[in-house]
Enzyme design. Structure first.
Site, PDB file in Angstrom:
ATOM      1  N   SER A 132      50.979  55.471  54.921  1.00 43.25           N
ATOM      2  CA  SER A 132      49.929  54.840  54.140  1.00 43.25           C
ATOM      3  C   SER A 132      50.199  55.035  52.658  1.00 43.25           C
ATOM      4  CB  SER A 132      48.561  55.414  54.507  1.00 43.25           C
ATOM      5  OG  SER A 132      48.578  56.802  54.350  1.00 43.25           O
ATOM      6  N   HIS A 153      51.002  49.486  59.171  1.00 39.87           N
ATOM      7  CA  HIS A 153      49.970  50.473  58.863  1.00 39.87           C
ATOM      8  C   HIS A 153      48.725  50.244  59.711  1.00 39.87           C
ATOM      9  CE1 HIS A 153      46.936  52.225  55.816  1.00 39.87           C
ATOM     10  NE2 HIS A 153      47.397  53.180  56.582  1.00 39.87           N
ATOM     11  N   GLU A 165      48.120  46.449  58.676  1.00 39.36           N
ATOM     12  CA  GLU A 165      48.791  45.898  57.494  1.00 39.36           C
ATOM     13  C   GLU A 165      50.297  45.909  57.768  1.00 39.36           C
ATOM     14  OE1 GLU A 165      46.028  47.188  53.666  1.00 39.36           O
ATOM     15  OE2 GLU A 165      47.209  48.753  54.610  1.00 39.36           O
ATOM     16  N   ASN A 204      43.711  50.397  50.973  1.00 40.28           N
ATOM     17  CA  ASN A 204      43.508  51.625  50.203  1.00 40.28           C
ATOM     18  C   ASN A 204      43.355  51.370  48.707  1.00 40.28           C
ATOM     19  OD1 ASN A 204      43.207  53.549  52.183  1.00 40.28           O
ATOM     20  ND2 ASN A 204      45.409  53.856  52.411  1.00 40.28           N
TER      21      ASN A 204
END
Ligand code: COA
Length: 672
Positions: A132, A153, A165, A204
């Site tokens: 990540s 991800h 992702e 994120n």
């Protein structure tokens, strides 16, 4: 390069929180899985957790095979002994077509693993990392096949979270991205593509902006933790408050991810409260204390966050930095608008996309808010993204201007307590709007829905009604809390009233389209079945789970479901209470079309607009002939058809339709 159909065996390396969940997802999807970690004990533990999770899914009716059959596809492998990779690990890799790495977030460890895997795995194999926070490009650099290295991800916990992702490193090939995308789909996930290897990818980055702003609002003394969380939950409609989420997931988890992003050049001024909590080891639920207090470490009780607390908090400030980040991602061609919106909805549970928030609030208001924030703080990151500034200059201000990130037909919105009516003439949307309760159908909601249908039926400028839900559900059924302590007769009356609503929709003089955006359960499915046409998102789950509560469907489920899917399938669904995915509902004819979640709204609209061009009286006659005719014998049905056919010849629309045909122009039907 081989396609996704050539992938038979997957090596998942790392059996921790993410790794074991990913292995489980792959095994459910039918792949043979090698699950590797450094000790037998870790692997034993991981297998136990997988078995536990599978049995939960099985109880909820979400598995098509037995737990044992799925477990049998996962083979544990010890990958390290005395600091050296083992022979059995090398063999496992040599037999695998795809690797997903989920080991600790250290570049040196990952590079070592990738170099080894590159050597051990067949030439066609793709090497994916679930990192990540580390650059895919640098991990890929340890191999001789950087074009076959990709980010994949997952979100925690992988079996439940639909988003993945897919990240492209500097050298990742189109083929690799495509195959990985297809694999994620085979896993039953919703992939989005991150076209550039930027720190934090999509979710994120946006989350960091949002959490940091929530945190600064408290750090600057503008509101308390509870006040901010209340605004987040009740004004923005997020499933959890910002601090609530940090506590729930672990403050350390965010601290590490955000620190790593910062080190890689993500520009943000970190709010000090996170660091303080981290240093004091007050990490949230798992330590018994974080931003909130918990009864004991690891014991979760949802913090009490009253609705009124957030009334004076400006929710626009809370979300403006997230919008700015989305604009940055878009302008730098990191992701498409659709994927950005999909990522926050599926990865963070936001009730709508970032662009929807921006367009509703107004892009000019967002820009103004960012400017004020910059003025107050001097922080560079508040500088409005050039894309937003350009949008304002061009008048792309959002819904009010008819265009913003998206284009809008003129709409008028009427907000009731539990539903939202959106007039987008000639279509009307009714949005079930209790997202925090998965749009559970309370008596109030049923009443408001009935009234809204009545009002819309009167309007000549509305030709088609679409019913859908906000957030992650269409509706998870009747509001179970309303059943506490009711008498049998009250329950019967509730059932009858709800049935009346379904009849209202069947008798309705205009077509009603049901756009199933997520959970469609119990009364939610019964409501959906009364509509004329059902379009479902790929993420929708349908079922009649009433049996698990000790009762049976009470709003037509025992009658309409067998008429749609046949007697025995209906009984199976009602007896087991199992949920089925939209794809299976499509095979049963329970839904008419399945589309990706981000396309649901536009598909429903396109269908509605098509129907809106048809002659309204003929649509009504067709609906009645089918609905009544199906419930009677064929002679009565045919007679009804004949008379309706005849009556239509008294309408102006038939004259219009025939003339238009003969003069080769498009007809304009008026419903007269
Ligand atoms: N009635 C009342 N509240 C409901 C509800 C219902 N039918 N379905 C969900 N909710 C509420 C939950 O209680 C929860 O509220 P809270 O946050 O205040 O605790 C919120 O909606 C979110 O649901 P949650 O269960 O936390 O989400 P999940 O993702 O873990 O699970 C479901 C989703 C759909 C599997 C689960 O909510 C469920 O099984 N719902 C009941 C379905 C049902 O039996 N329907 C038939 C009713 S007749």
């Amino acid at each position: 390069m081989p396609g996704v159909e050539d992938i038979k065996r997957i090596a998942v390396v790392g059996a921790g929180t993410m790794g074991h969940g990913i292995a489980e997802v792959a095994a459910i999807a039918g792949f043979e899985v090698y699950l590797a970690d450094i000790s037998e004990e870790i692997l034993r533990n991981a297998l136990e957790k997988i078995r536990w999770s599978l049995s939960k899914l099985s109880e909820k009716g979400q598995l098509r095979e037995s737990v044992d059959a799925i477990m049998a596809r996962i083979k544990p492998v010890v990958n390290l002994r005395d600091g050296e990779y083992t022979e059995e690990f090398r063999r496992a890799l040599s037999e695998s077509d795809f690797m997903i790495e989920a080991i600790p977030e250290r570049l040196d460890l990952k590079q070592k693993l990738f170099a080894f895997a590159d050597e051990a795995m067949p030439e066609h194999a793709i090497l994916a990392t679930n990192t990540s926070s580390l650059p895919i490009t640098e991990i890929a650099a340890a191999t001789k096949r950087p074009e076959k290295v990709v980010g994949m991800h997952f979100f925690n916990p992988p079996p439940l979270m639909p988003l993945v992702e897919i990240i492209r490193g500097a050298k990742t090939s189109d083929e690799t991205v495509r195959v990985t995308f297809e694999l994620a789909k085979r896993f039953g996930k919703q992939p989005v593509v991150v076209k550039k290897d930027v720190p934090g990818f999509i979710v994120n980055r946006i989350l960091a902006r949002f959490l940091n702003e929530a945190c600064w609002t408290v750090a600057r003394g503008q509101a308390s933790i509870v006040e901010v969380d209340s605004a987040v939950r009740y004004k923005l409609g997020f499933p959890m408050g910002a601090f609530e989420l940090a506590d729930y997931s672990g403050i350390d988890v965010f601290y590490y991810v955000f620190t790593a992003m910062l080190e890689r050049g993500f520009k943000i001024t970190p709010c000090p409260l996170f660091k303080e909590k981290f240093e004091r080891k007050e990490l949230g639920m798992k330590t018994g204390k974080g931003f909130y207090q918990y009864p004991a470490p690891g014991k979760y009780v949802r913090p009490s966050i009253p609705k009124e607390a957030g009334e004076k908090v400006d929710h626009v400030r809370l979300i403006a930095p997230a919008v700015n980040e989305a604009a940055w991602l878009l302008r730098n061609e990191v992701a498409t608008l659709e994927d950005i919106d999909k990522a926050v909805m599926l990865g963070l549970g936001w009730p709508k996309g970032v662009s929807d928030f921006a367009d509703e609030i107004g892009v000019d208001v967002i820009v103004e808010t960012l400017r004020k924030l910059k003025e107050e703080t001097g922080f560079e990151e508040y500088e409005p993204d050039p894309l937003l500034v350009k949008m304002v200059e061009e008048g792309r201000l959002g819904r009010k201007a008819g265009k913003g990130f998206k284009e809008y037909r003129p709409v008028e919105e009427i907000k009731k307590e539990t539903i939202l009516i959106r007039l987008e003439k000639p279509i009307a949307w009714i949005v079930l709007n209790r997202p925090n309760k998965l749009n559970a159908l309370s008596p109030k909601l049923l009443r408001e829905l009935g009234e809204a249908l009545d009002e819309l039926e009167e309007r000549d400028d509305v030709r088609v009604v679409i019913i859908t839900g906000s957030g992650r559900a269409f509706s998870a059924g009747a509001d179970v809390t309303a059943f506490a302590g009711i008498t049998p007769i009250q329950a019967a009356v509730f059932s009858r009233r709800f049935q009346e609503l379904t009849l209202k929709i069947e008798y309705y003089t205009k077509p009603v389209i049901m756009a199933l955006n997520g959970y469609t359960l119990g009364g939610g499915l019964e409501l959906a079945m009364s509509g004329d046409i059902r379009i479902a998102s790929e993420t929708a789950m349908l079922g009649q789970p009433e049996i698990n509560l000790g009762f049976i469907p009470g709003a037509g489920g025992t009658q309409r479901l067998p008429r749609i899917v046949g007697r025995s399938k209906a009984k199976e669904l009602i007896f087991t209470g199992d949920m089925i995915p939209a794809s299976e509902a499509l095979k049963l004819g329970l839904v008419d079309k399945v589309v990706p979640p981000e396309r649901l709204e536009q598909e429903a609209r396109a269908l509605a607009l098509k129907l809106a061009e048809k002659p309204p009286l003929a649509l009504m006659a067709a609906k009645y002939a089918v609905n009544y005719g199906m419930e009677t014998n064929i002679w009565a049905g045919l007679a009804l058809e004949a008379f309706e056919f005849g009556i239509l010849f008294s309408t102006e629309d038939v004259a219009e339709g025939v003339t238009a045909f003969l003069t080769k122009r498009k007809p304009k039907f008026k419903g007269r």
